[in-house]
Design a protein around this motif. Structure first.
Motif, mmCIF file in Angstrom:
data_model
loop_
_atom_site.group_PDB
_atom_site.id
_atom_site.type_symbol
_atom_site.label_atom_id
_atom_site.label_comp_id
_atom_site.label_asym_id
_atom_site.label_seq_id
_atom_site.Cartn_x
_atom_site.Cartn_y
_atom_site.Cartn_z
ATOM 1 N N GLN A 1 -5.490 32.603 -13.925
ATOM 2 C CA GLN A 1 -4.037 32.484 -13.810
ATOM 3 C C GLN A 1 -3.381 33.787 -14.222
ATOM 4 N N LYS A 2 -2.295 34.132 -13.567
ATOM 5 C CA LYS A 2 -1.616 35.407 -13.821
ATOM 6 C C LYS A 2 -1.115 35.521 -15.257
ATOM 7 N N LYS A 3 -0.763 34.410 -15.878
ATOM 8 C CA LYS A 3 -0.239 34.433 -17.240
ATOM 9 C C LYS A 3 -1.323 34.646 -18.297
ATOM 10 N N CYS A 4 -2.569 34.468 -17.923
ATOM 11 C CA CYS A 4 -3.671 34.634 -18.870
ATOM 12 C C CYS A 4 -3.925 36.121 -19.098
ATOM 13 N N ARG A 5 -3.823 36.547 -20.357
ATOM 14 C CA ARG A 5 -3.956 37.974 -20.650
ATOM 15 C C ARG A 5 -5.367 38.381 -21.065
ATOM 16 N N TYR A 6 -6.268 37.436 -21.142
ATOM 17 C CA TYR A 6 -7.617 37.731 -21.614
ATOM 18 C C TYR A 6 -8.584 37.975 -20.461
ATOM 19 N N ASN A 7 -9.442 38.971 -20.619
ATOM 20 C CA ASN A 7 -10.527 39.215 -19.671
ATOM 21 C C ASN A 7 -11.825 38.573 -20.142
ATOM 22 N N LYS A 8 -11.859 38.232 -21.431
ATOM 23 C CA LYS A 8 -13.040 37.582 -21.998
ATOM 24 C C LYS A 8 -12.579 36.603 -23.060
ATOM 25 N N ILE A 9 -13.185 35.408 -23.042
ATOM 26 C CA ILE A 9 -12.930 34.425 -24.085
ATOM 27 C C ILE A 9 -14.262 33.876 -24.578
ATOM 28 N N ILE A 10 -14.256 33.435 -25.815
ATOM 29 C CA ILE A 10 -15.406 32.759 -26.411
ATOM 30 C C ILE A 10 -14.912 31.373 -26.788
ATOM 31 N N VAL A 11 -15.674 30.350 -26.423
ATOM 32 C CA VAL A 11 -15.180 28.986 -26.601
ATOM 33 C C VAL A 11 -16.243 28.090 -27.223
ATOM 34 N N LEU A 12 -15.850 27.412 -28.306
ATOM 35 C CA LEU A 12 -16.663 26.377 -28.939
ATOM 36 C C LEU A 12 -15.925 25.060 -28.782
ATOM 37 N N GLY A 13 -16.623 23.996 -28.519
ATOM 38 C CA GLY A 13 -15.971 22.699 -28.568
ATOM 39 C C GLY A 13 -16.197 21.812 -27.373
ATOM 40 N N GLU A 14 -15.972 20.551 -27.633
ATOM 41 C CA GLU A 14 -16.117 19.494 -26.649
ATOM 42 C C GLU A 14 -14.802 18.744 -26.583
ATOM 43 N N ILE A 15 -14.423 18.311 -25.400
ATOM 44 C CA ILE A 15 -13.194 17.543 -25.211
ATOM 45 C C ILE A 15 -13.541 16.066 -25.181
ATOM 46 N N ASP A 16 -12.797 15.278 -25.933
ATOM 47 C CA ASP A 16 -12.972 13.828 -25.937
ATOM 48 C C ASP A 16 -12.211 13.264 -24.744
ATOM 49 N N VAL A 17 -12.921 12.936 -23.672
ATOM 50 C CA VAL A 17 -12.271 12.453 -22.450
ATOM 51 C C VAL A 17 -11.680 11.064 -22.638
ATOM 52 N N ASN A 18 -12.074 10.373 -23.680
ATOM 53 C CA ASN A 18 -11.557 9.030 -23.922
ATOM 54 C C ASN A 18 -10.268 9.031 -24.732
ATOM 55 N N SER A 19 -9.877 10.183 -25.267
ATOM 56 C CA SER A 19 -8.634 10.232 -26.040
ATOM 57 C C SER A 19 -7.470 10.557 -25.110
ATOM 58 N N SER A 20 -6.340 9.954 -25.377
ATOM 59 C CA SER A 20 -5.168 10.182 -24.523
ATOM 60 C C SER A 20 -4.658 11.610 -24.636
ATOM 61 N N GLN A 21 -4.902 12.264 -25.768
ATOM 62 C CA GLN A 21 -4.423 13.630 -25.993
ATOM 63 C C GLN A 21 -5.470 14.689 -25.653
ATOM 64 N N LEU A 22 -6.622 14.267 -25.175
ATOM 65 C CA LEU A 22 -7.735 15.173 -24.891
ATOM 66 C C LEU A 22 -8.056 16.030 -26.116
ATOM 67 N N LEU A 23 -8.412 15.339 -27.191
ATOM 68 C CA LEU A 23 -8.752 15.990 -28.450
ATOM 69 C C LEU A 23 -9.995 16.849 -28.308
ATOM 70 N N VAL A 24 -10.045 17.909 -29.089
ATOM 71 C CA VAL A 24 -11.184 18.821 -29.096
ATOM 72 C C VAL A 24 -11.927 18.638 -30.412
#
Length: 182
Positions: free
Chosen positions: A93-116
């Motif tokens: 996306q044009k608004k994303c200013r990062y060329n590299k990201i590091i990501v840890l975590g899992e999304i809880d698909v059963n939560s209404s807020q999509l908790l990490v």
């Protein structure tokens, strides 16, 4: 533009060993995000979960991009990569200013807020991240807030010296906001 997503994973054995699942994101002319190369490299189950998460996002649509896995990793246990795969769908996306990201975590698909939430072996993953050394340009590190404890301040200072910005996140929406797309 080519962008990179690094997801620390752990290979279990006598001693857990931290490795990076490295994904390359490249722009496409049309369509949404293509996960086909990831599916072909053994991540079909993880991609199916990510597509389920993406379908729950009403107003945000993934960017037209192609995702590639730089290497095939064998015998990786407990993949907690849904946050990284989901963010990779928005990296172009044009608004994303990062060329590299590091990501840890899992999304809880059963939560209404999509908790990490975080997985096991945080110390091993953190050591793997710190082993990267100083980065030439700013890299965002997305970490579930539940994993950040009293070490948060010391960790943040250490990461700043490596040109890595710590982004504690509790939900997918917060992560997307830090990425600059929500």
């Amino acid at each position: 533009m080519r962008k990179f997503i690094l997801i620390p994973v752990v290979k279990l054995g006598k001693e857990p060993k931290g490795l990076f699942l490295e994904i390359i994101s490249e722009t496409r002319c049309f369509g949404g995000v293509s996960f086909q190369h990831l599916i072909n490299n053994g991540l079909a189950e993880e991609v199916a979960l990510t597509e389920k998460i993406l379908n729950r996002l009403d107003q945000l649509k993934p960017t037209a991009s192609q995702l590639y896995l730089t290497s095939h990793l064998l015998n990786i246990n407990n993949l907690s990569i849904s946050l990284g795969l989901t963010l990779s769908a928005f990296l172009q996306q044009k608004k994303c200013r990062y060329n590299k990201i590091i990501v840890l975590g899992e999304i809880d698909v059963n939560s209404s807020q999509l908790l990490v939430f975080g997985g096991h072996f945080f110390e091993t993953q953190l050591a793997t991240i710190l082993s990267l050394g100083r980065q030439p340009s700013t890299v965002a590190l997305f970490v579930p807030t539940q994993l950040l404890n009293e070490l948060h301040h010391d960790l943040s200072n250490h990461l700043v010296a490596l040109n890595i910005e710590l982004k504690g996140v509790a939900t997918l929406y917060e992560a997307l906001s830090h990425l600059g797309v929500a």
